[in-house]
Design an enzyme around this catalytic site. Structure first.
Site, short mmCIF file in Angstrom:
data_model
loop_
_atom_site.label_atom_id
_atom_site.label_comp_id
_atom_site.label_asym_id
_atom_site.label_seq_id
_atom_site.Cartn_x
_atom_site.Cartn_y
_atom_site.Cartn_z
N TYR A 152 0.83 -1.21 0.00
CA TYR A 152 0.00 0.00 0.00
C TYR A 152 0.87 1.27 0.00
O TYR A 152 0.57 2.24 -0.69
CB TYR A 152 -0.95 0.01 1.21
CG TYR A 152 -1.68 1.33 1.35
CD1 TYR A 152 -2.54 1.78 0.34
CD2 TYR A 152 -1.49 2.15 2.46
CE1 TYR A 152 -3.21 3.00 0.45
CE2 TYR A 152 -2.16 3.37 2.58
CZ TYR A 152 -3.02 3.78 1.57
OH TYR A 152 -3.66 4.99 1.69
N ARG A 159 1.28 6.36 -7.07
CA ARG A 159 0.14 7.24 -7.37
C ARG A 159 0.59 8.70 -7.37
O ARG A 159 0.31 9.45 -8.32
CB ARG A 159 -0.97 7.02 -6.35
CG ARG A 159 -2.07 8.09 -6.41
CD ARG A 159 -3.27 7.73 -5.53
NE ARG A 159 -2.94 7.56 -4.13
CZ ARG A 159 -3.83 7.24 -3.18
NH1 ARG A 159 -5.10 7.06 -3.50
NH2 ARG A 159 -3.46 7.09 -1.92
N TYR A 215 -0.55 12.83 6.75
CA TYR A 215 -0.20 11.77 7.69
C TYR A 215 1.30 11.84 8.00
O TYR A 215 2.11 12.11 7.10
CB TYR A 215 -0.49 10.39 7.08
CG TYR A 215 -1.92 9.89 7.19
CD1 TYR A 215 -2.88 10.54 7.96
CD2 TYR A 215 -2.29 8.73 6.52
CE1 TYR A 215 -4.18 10.05 8.05
CE2 TYR A 215 -3.59 8.23 6.60
CZ TYR A 215 -4.53 8.90 7.37
OH TYR A 215 -5.81 8.40 7.45
N ARG A 228 -11.11 13.60 2.12
CA ARG A 228 -12.05 12.76 2.86
C ARG A 228 -13.41 12.67 2.21
O ARG A 228 -14.15 11.71 2.42
CB ARG A 228 -12.20 13.28 4.29
CG ARG A 228 -10.92 13.23 5.10
CD ARG A 228 -10.45 11.81 5.35
NE ARG A 228 -9.23 11.79 6.16
CZ ARG A 228 -8.57 10.68 6.46
NH1 ARG A 228 -9.01 9.49 6.03
NH2 ARG A 228 -7.48 10.74 7.17
N GLU A 336 -13.93 -0.94 6.55
CA GLU A 336 -13.92 0.41 6.01
C GLU A 336 -15.24 0.59 5.24
O GLU A 336 -15.80 -0.40 4.75
CB GLU A 336 -12.73 0.56 5.06
CG GLU A 336 -12.54 1.93 4.44
CD GLU A 336 -11.21 2.02 3.66
OE1 GLU A 336 -10.16 1.65 4.22
OE2 GLU A 336 -11.26 2.43 2.49
#
Ligand code: 3EB
Length: 343
Positions: A152, A159, A215, A228, A336
């Site tokens: 990830y 990305r 983060y 979000r 999730e």
């Protein structure tokens, strides 16, 4: 605003779950995209159809397809390995990149993500719908590998690299809402699909959560590139897009040992996110209701039944949701949820 006549219609999108047969769904001229879930879903060459790598439990009675309707005629095709559909001033696109073809049998998720996002950016520019509203990313073995080698984390590096290569920079104010989840159908290729528009939406952050793009370093060298939630372009008839949301408060996972605790924390995160959206859009319902559509991703198939029961208790019978078996991008996250609200 442009004077081009085809730009005049305000974007319009509805998201539904359906158990109709696939050919009947695809026969409708205003269908922008249809999604089947997992290896039990059929295959179909229509570029508007995508079989995604998260599985519904066979025989569970869940709706079979997710359907996006634009309420205006749709054109579609495949260009440079990208399936696309365009209508009602919205663009759906999808790409699948076989990691093993890129870098031998070990695969290379970072290179796959970079390539996917370069192509995504090129495609939305070429179609004249350059404003990403929402992306979904499904990758195999999402938490395999340790520390910064975790897949990830390497996906996040790729990305961001693809976005930077195409646009010059990562601009937090224009990141889409997103989901990044572990596919569970055994296929080792990266699936990315998206919705973009001619006009920008408004990305939202959640006051209970640190912005993902901020983060701290402990979660990897490249913070995840997403907002979000996304409010649709002004004047459009579209829902609020909710990113994949889990039991993350601040930047930390809560209730690692409890699926019920994680579910309730996730719902508290949505309450706070929707309250933020309502400061811009007061007509948006404060709670999930019959106009919401939720997809619930559960890591351990043995916990699917309890999640279904708890969700029905928490949300009542009116909120449509689909439960999917999927791995979450932190090992301590059991579930999730993503979706749309206020269509
Ligand atoms: C989180 O809050 C959970 O990398 O695109 C949620 C939604 C998550 C999107 C992404 C990751 C992504 O950090 C993980």
């Amino acid at each position: 605003m442009s004077a081009h006549p085809s730009f005049d219609a305000a974007p319009s999108l509805s998201v539904d779950y359906s158990s109709e047969a696939l050919p009947a769904l695809l026969a409708a001229p205003d269908v922008l995209a249809v999604f089947g879930f997992g290896s039990h879903a059929p295959l179909d060459p229509d570029p508007r159809y995508l079989r995604v790598g998260t599985q519904v439990q066979p025989g569970g009675g869940a709706p079979t397809y997710e359907v996006w309707r634009s309420r205006l005629p749709v054109r579609s095709g495949r260009t440079d390995g990208i399936a696309w559909a365009c209508g009602g001033n919205l663009l759906f696109g999808a790409i699948e990149i076989d990691e093993t073809a890129l870098a031998g049998s070990a695969g290379d998720i970072e290179a796959a993500a970079e390539l996917a996002y370069r192509k995504l950016e090129a495609s939305i520019q070429a179609h004249g719908h350059p404003h990403l509203l929402r992306t979904w990313n499904y990758l195999a073995d999402i938490t395999q590998g340790d520390g910064d080698a975790e897949r990830y984390r390497r996906f996040c590096v790729g990305r961001a690299g693809g976005i930077r290569a195409a646009t010059g920079d990562i601009r937090p104010g224009s990141l889409p809402a997103a989901t990044a989840i572990g596919r569970t159908d055994g296929v080792r290729s990266l699936q990315v699909y998206w919705l973009s528009a001619r006009e920008p939406g408004m990305p939202l952050e959640n006051p209970r959560q640190v912005s993902a793009y901020r983060y701290p370093r402990q979660y990897g060298p490249q913070p995840p590139s997403f907002a979000r939630a996304m409010l649709p372009p002004r004047g459009s008839a579209m829902p609020l897009f909710l990113s994949g949301t889990a039991a993350v408060v601040g930047h930390e996972t809560r209730h690692a040992e409890s699926i019920a605790g994680q579910l309730d924390e996730t719902l508290a995160n949505f309450d706070s996110l929707i309250a933020t959206a309502r400061t811009h859009c007061p007509e948006l319902p404060a709670r999930f209701d019959a106009g919401s559509r939720l997809k619930v991703y559960v890591r351990d198939p043995d916990e699917i039944a309890v999640v279904e029961r708890l969700l029905a208790e928490r949300l009542g019978a009116d909120v449509p949701f689909i439960v999917l078996h999927a791995a979450i991008c932190r090992r301590d996250l059991r579930m999730e949820i993503d979706g749309v609200h206020g269509g």
